[in-house]
Design a protein around this motif. Structure first.
Motif: not given
Length: 290
Positions: A95, A164, A216-217, A220-221, A224, A237, A240, A246
């Motif tokens: 990231a 989030r 990291s994906s 994050i997924s 969220l 992070l 975002l 976030l």
């Protein structure tokens, strides 16, 4: 032998290599005879290496990688190479550093292809030792020595607790308020996840661990789309958070920062293209330190 293990059978390996099945079998038999030990065994899952075979496979991958690198350098000198660089990255390095490093690298090497391998430090370092990747960026492992590798500190990032933006606990101001929620983690310390150490330090029950996110994906997924919480690198992070997706909770985290290292094999030189990409990771890290 490498193709046989990767495909699971002599027949599939022969097809992949464009050789007759008999030729592949003959070469394997000759190798076993020259070494005097069995290298492969058949199982319900196909052909698998014996203990001797694992040693040979590890060394064979290094030799194969060196031959491919040699060919790449020769082709590069001729000006007709399509360069492939494979790197192993932690979720934080992915990231924080990857986008900038690859963008700048491609400016000077437009015909290169970068392949990214994620995972824990232990797995990426194993891949580095077996020459399955060119170099790695991530934290140093706490469970093994890296004396056979050259390590160079690139950057560090403070840790923080992140949810989030519309999380039910978005206004929480203490760790106890987060007890009902599951935790995602990637940052580890000696003995386990950093969040476990933090909870115990404050006299709280161990957190409910949901997933170790080396990507990291994936992290994050899941953040969220759930009520999960993470203790993670704030710099990783930050994009975002800046977009309002976030939120960093105002809870003090008395833990050392997440440090990222560039790791390269001491006894195996990088190809020119891999060295150029490593240089861009260094440059991207200096940009973060300003």
């Amino acid at each position: 032998m490498i193709a046989v293990i990767e495909t699971g059978s002599v027949r599939s390996a022969a097809r992949k290599l464009g050789l007759a099945q008999a030729a592949v079998s003959k070469n394997l038999t000759a190798l076993e005879k020259s070494l005097g030990v069995p290298l492969l065994v058949r199982s319900a899952r196909g052909v698998e290496p014996t203990e001797f075979g694992r040693i040979v496979l590890r060394r064979a991958r290094i030799v194969d990688a060196e031959l491919r690198h040699m060919q790449e350098e020769i082709e590069s000198l001729n000006g007709d190479a399509h360069k492939l660089i494979t790197v192993g990255l932690s979720a934080t390095a992915e990231a924080m550093l990857l986008p900038v490093a690859v963008a700048r690298f491609r400016e000077h090497t437009p015909n290169a292809l970068v392949s990214v391998l994620g995972g824990r430090s232990s797995s990426t370092i194993a891949a580095l030792r077996e020459a399955r990747i060119d170099f790695a960026v991530g934290p140093l492992p706490t469970d093994q020595s890296v004396s056979d590798l050259h390590t160079e500190q690139l950057c560090s990032s403070d840790l923080g607790i992140v949810v989030r933006a519309d999380h039910p606990a978005a206004d929480a101001r203490d760790l106890a308020s987060l007890a009902p929620y599951g935790w995602l983690y990637s940052v580890q310390q000696t003995g386990g996840p950093a969040i476990v150490s933090l909870m115990r330090k404050h006299g709280l029950p161990d957190p409910t661990l949901v997933a170790h996110c080396d990507s990291s994906s994936a992290l994050i997924s899941m953040l969220l789309q759930s009520d999960y919480v993470t203790l993670n690198s704030l710099a990783a992070l930050e994009p975002l958070r800046a977009k309002g997706l976030l939120k960093v909770l105002p809870i003090e985290v008395d833990l050392p920062p997440a440090v990222q290292y560039l790791m390269t094999p001491t006894m195996r030189p990088l190809t020119a293209s891999a060295a150029a990409l490593a240089a861009e990771f260094r440059r991207a890290s200096r940009r973060l330190r300003r």
